[in-house]
Every structure is written in C-alpha cells, then in structure tokens.
Design an enzyme around this catalytic site. Sequence first.
Site, PDB file in Angstrom:
ATOM      1  CG  LEU A  26      -2.236  -0.592   1.196  1.00 24.46           C
ATOM      2  CD1 LEU A  26      -2.966  -0.367   2.508  1.00 24.46           C
ATOM      3  CD2 LEU A  26      -3.045  -0.008   0.051  1.00 24.46           C
ATOM      4  CB  ILE A 159       0.335 -15.911  11.944  1.00 20.71           C
ATOM      5  CG1 ILE A 159      -1.037 -16.553  11.762  1.00 20.71           C
ATOM      6  CG2 ILE A 159       1.066 -16.548  13.137  1.00 20.71           C
ATOM      7  CD1 ILE A 159      -0.997 -18.027  11.442  1.00 20.71           C
ATOM      8  CB  THR A 202     -11.359   0.586   5.740  1.00 20.11           C
ATOM      9  OG1 THR A 202     -10.675   0.814   4.523  1.00 20.11           O
ATOM     10  CG2 THR A 202     -10.849   1.531   6.809  1.00 20.11           C
ATOM     11  CB  CYS A 393      28.942  -2.406  -6.968  1.00 21.76           C
ATOM     12  SG  CYS A 393      29.668  -3.350  -5.614  1.00 21.76           S
ATOM     13  CG  MET A 396      34.715  -0.407 -10.901  1.00 24.41           C
ATOM     14  SD  MET A 396      35.258   0.264  -9.318  1.00 24.41           S
ATOM     15  CE  MET A 396      37.011  -0.065  -9.343  1.00 24.41           C
ATOM     16  CG  HIS A 521      26.224  -0.076  -3.751  1.00 22.98           C
ATOM     17  ND1 HIS A 521      25.590  -0.572  -4.870  1.00 22.98           N
ATOM     18  CD2 HIS A 521      26.941  -1.097  -3.238  1.00 22.98           C
ATOM     19  CE1 HIS A 521      25.911  -1.848  -5.018  1.00 22.98           C
ATOM     20  NE2 HIS A 521      26.729  -2.194  -4.041  1.00 22.98           N
ATOM     21  CD  GLU A 523      23.303   2.046  -5.621  1.00 25.15           C
ATOM     22  OE1 GLU A 523      24.368   2.664  -5.855  1.00 25.15           O
ATOM     23  OE2 GLU A 523      23.226   0.803  -5.613  1.00 25.15           O
TER      24      GLU A 523
HETATM   25  N1  GLN Z   1      29.475  -9.503  -6.955  1.00 25.85           N
HETATM   26  C1  GLN Z   1      30.390  -8.432  -6.739  1.00 25.85           C
HETATM   27  C2  GLN Z   1      31.180  -8.602  -5.462  1.00 25.85           C
HETATM   28  O1  GLN Z   1      30.737  -9.293  -4.566  1.00 25.85           O
HETATM   29  C3  GLN Z   1      29.698  -7.084  -6.758  1.00 25.85           C
HETATM   30  C4  GLN Z   1      28.686  -6.900  -5.683  1.00 25.85           C
HETATM   31  C5  GLN Z   1      27.747  -5.755  -5.946  1.00 25.85           C
HETATM   32  O2  GLN Z   1      27.620  -5.305  -7.056  1.00 25.85           O
HETATM   33  N2  GLN Z   1      27.080  -5.289  -4.925  1.00 25.85           N
HETATM   34  O3  GLN Z   1      32.218  -8.049  -5.299  1.00 25.85           O
END
Ligand code: GLN
Length: 554
Positions: A26, A159, A202, A393, A396, A521, A523
């Site tokens: 939701l 549950i 509801t 990650c 790259m 990361h 993001e």
């Molecule tokens: N599989 C890769 C590693 O473990 C990259 C992990 C990822 O992209 N979060 O290094």
Amino acid sequence: MSDAAQDGERKPTKYIFITGGVVSSLGKGLTAAAIGWILERLGFTVSMQKLDPYINVDPGTMSPFQHGEVYVTDDGTEADLDLGHYERFTHATIDEHSNYTTGKIYRSVIRKERRGKYLGSTVQVIPHITDEIKDAIRAGSSRGEDVAITEIGGTIGDIESLPFCEAIRQFSLEVGPRDCVFIHLTLLPFLRASGELKTKPTQQSVGKLREIGIQPHILVCRTEKPMTDEMRGKISLFCNVRKEAVIEERDVDFSIYEVPVDLLKAGIHHQLLAHLDLEPRRELVVDDWYELLETVRSPKRSCEIAVVGKYIELHDAYKSIYESLNHAGITHSCKVRLRKVSAEQVGERGGPALLEGVDGILVPGGFGERGFLGKVEAIRYAREQRIPFFGICYGMQAAIVEYARHVCGLADATTSEFDDQAEHQVVDLMEEQKRISDLGGTMRLGAFACRLVEGTLSHQAYGARDIAERHRHRYEYNNRYRDMFVEHGLRVAGINEHLDLVEIVELPRDVHPWFVGVQFHPEFKTKPQTPHPLFRDFIGAAVRHRERAGGSGV
Ligand code: GLN
C-alpha cells in the site's frame, strides 16, 4: 546555548506507529517517510524505523527477486528498501537500529537465553520477545529525537506480525497518553461495476486491530477516487476514529514526491500535533517542494538511460538507482526515460541491437555469472561509441574486465567470483579474504573513506578530495594489474588509502565524454533536492550527448 534551552521545554520523544491493512504494497514506507518529512518541516527531529515480521535476520541473503534491493546503511547494516525512502525524504540517522526483523529479535533473545540472562525463567513470546521488541523501538530513537516513527511491516491479520502489534500495544501503555499515536493505512477499493469506493475492508481491518487492543487514532485511506463526506462519516462511525482523523491519500499523478504535500493538504499535521500535544517549532514552508514538483511535472528536456541489469523485470530490485537518476534529472530539469535492458539479452543479441539511441548506459551492482557477459558487452558499446557510462560495484568490475579484454589484450581476463582458475583474475578477493574459507561475513559493508585524485571527473563532481561512500561487495580491483590498466589509459580516480584499494576508475575526458566506474553504491546517498554528484554529472553528460545527437526536447 543548547537546542533544548533555546526551544524552551523539550518534551520526551513522541512515538508514531504505522500499521497497514487490507492488502500489502500500500506504500506504507512512503507514507511513513512522508510523515517524517512533514514533521521535519515543522521543525522536529525524527527517527525512522521499520519492523519486519519475516524470519531472515536481515534481507542480505534474500534474492532481489523476492525482496527488491538490499539497502545498505553507513554502519554496514543490510536492510529493507523502505529505509531508502526514509533517507530520501528525511534527515533521520539510519543505522542498525532502523530495521529489525523477527529473526533479529529472536536471535538476540536466544543468545541471552544461552548466556543465562533470564535467570532460569521460561522464555516466552510475552514478555521476552515483546520486551526485546520494545527495547528495539527505544534503540531506534536513542538520540532523543522529538518524534520516533516506526513502521510495522506486513498486513494486520498476519500471524507473523502479532508479536510486533502486541509490543506496540504494550508500549503505548508505558509512555504518556499523549506520547504515542497509532496510524493505520488502509485501502478503499473502487468497484467499477457499482462505481463506488468500498469501506468494508477498512472496517474489518480496523476491527482486527481493535481485537488485539489497538485503537488507531488516525486512518490514512489509500484511494484512486476522492472520498465523499458521507464515506468519511461511515468510516469514522464504524472504525471509532474521529471524522477529521480519517485522511485521504489519493493515488499520485506523476511523482511519489507529491505524497507529503497531499497529506498536508488533507490536514494530517493538525491531527499529529493535536494527538501528540506538540506545537510546531517553525512555520511551515513548502514552496521549494512545489517548485521541485513543478520541474518533475514539466521538465525542459529529456534523455534516455539504459540500465543493464540482471533483475530488470522487478522495479524494486534497482529502486535506489532509479530514484538517483530521477533526482539527477530534476537538477537538469530533465525527464530521465529508462530503458531497462536485460543483461542476458545483451549477451545473446549484442549491445547495439538493444542499446541503440540511448544517451547513457548504467550498469548496476549484482552477483554471479548470469548476465555478466552482457554487461561487459554493454560497456564495450558505451566505451567505443563514446556514450556516457556509469558502472556501479559489479558494473565497475565488469568495466575493468571489459578494459582488460578489449584494450589491454587479455582475452581471458575475468573476475574470480565465477572463475578462480582463469589466468588473469583482474577482479579478485583481497588476500585476507582468501584465508577465510567461509564467504559469509567477508563482505565489505558500509561506509569507507575514499580519496579522490585531483583533476578527475569524480573530483570535479564532488568538489572535495575526501569522501565516504557505502559498500556491499566481496571482490576488488586487483592491484597486480594496476600498472597495466594505468598504462593503457584506465585511470585511477579514487583510492581507499588505508586498504590500498582502487575505488573509482575513469577514462580521461579527451578519450571519452564521461566514463566512470565506482566500487561503492552512490545510489544510497541521494535526496530529491540534493542529488548525488556522480549521478548529477552522469545525467549532465547524457543531456549533452543528446544535444549533440540533435535534440533534447521532451
Ligand atoms: N558480486 C560483486 C562482489 O561481490 C559485486 C557486488 C555488488 O555489485 N554489490 O564483489
């Protein structure tokens, strides 16, 4: 002078518990985050927490197909993706106390039992599990925030969520009568045949809550059509909730960032302040947010970004990536259109067939061999066609493999993640990880420092030399190949000096307009009004790419 002295009397932490009924999905996380946003705008500090009824200790071991992306916090907690909403909407500190599961609660109780902490008593759901849950709720706001917001995962009637509901019921008895508010989020389904919204589900869901001793103070009703006054009266009567506390939350038109202002328009803040006996700390100003929404609604330009991943069918699997692209687009007044491309299909059909015409290519994180070749192909296409590229990650790592294979001439270069016999493992485990035979616990998790190299695209983006970003991976850029890569033109733009690990690789601007791969990361660190600098510049490059290609109109 301390804040408390400045504000006069500072009240104890107030608690808001948010449950959900009728159906799952939701948007409880979004509603919780929006409430946090509203309270911050009124001048309060907030903490945000999610209690998840499932038994996994954390979602780190779950497939993204099951649970969407695994969110990572600065302190290295692998958590539910709702925490992403919390961080994008508020300034709450998100850490290990922001997400508890049944598994995490039981693990702690069982450990205490083994250590003899319960002094010979029989360990039971009530009081031992519920006490543990209450401790977790308190730990969630241990910085003394003004308001602690806790979302209970799952749907009332399940549950699994019962011990959590029992714990919040008890909790409300232990704090002052004006210190705790229960908000229940429900759905008013629209029946096309009779052309009306229905309130019965509801009523029944609130009935379930009341059976277990929880009387909601505020109902937030998700609906696709406006709720009539008569309907509000009916819900109020049958659910025992004051009419003005029955809040409509209509489906948004174009952006999730409409939710907080819609809730404000519906007057939820008056209800929260009244129930919690709080006076606003500052005048409510939301003009900047309306400006942001206006940009989202009518952007000046557009671009198309291909996201080449393994879990492309499920939007939640790359939630933070999509949000980051979204935020970056807002800064450039640019609608970012997504082309979700299955990495496996790129592998089978080749890059050009699926990637033609895009303005940027992003390869997100991932695990395992499936789709890896497709990622490598997509990156080759981005590099050779000079299309802006952002590798995150695994993205790259794939860029490193691609470069080793196609530029450095190591045809069998790969990552040891799925081939530890290959001669050239350009992505590999660190030495100390190799000594640990069990892979569990060897992930590099949470925030790590990174020093940027002057004059690089990354340095330019961040405008600083020292940054910290969140990691979640095992494998690393293999330093044995560092000289080779640098000699062939793949430059190192960021390093963790303490571990001597390469965190960012780039191509120089005279070779490629924007080619950046990061081991972390980014993001997880973005907000709609302050996009992540790398995403911002990636979209900037995509916009330029589109202009060069002739046209960036919407
Ligand atoms: N599989 C890769 C590693 O473990 C990259 C992990 C990822 O992209 N979060 O290094």
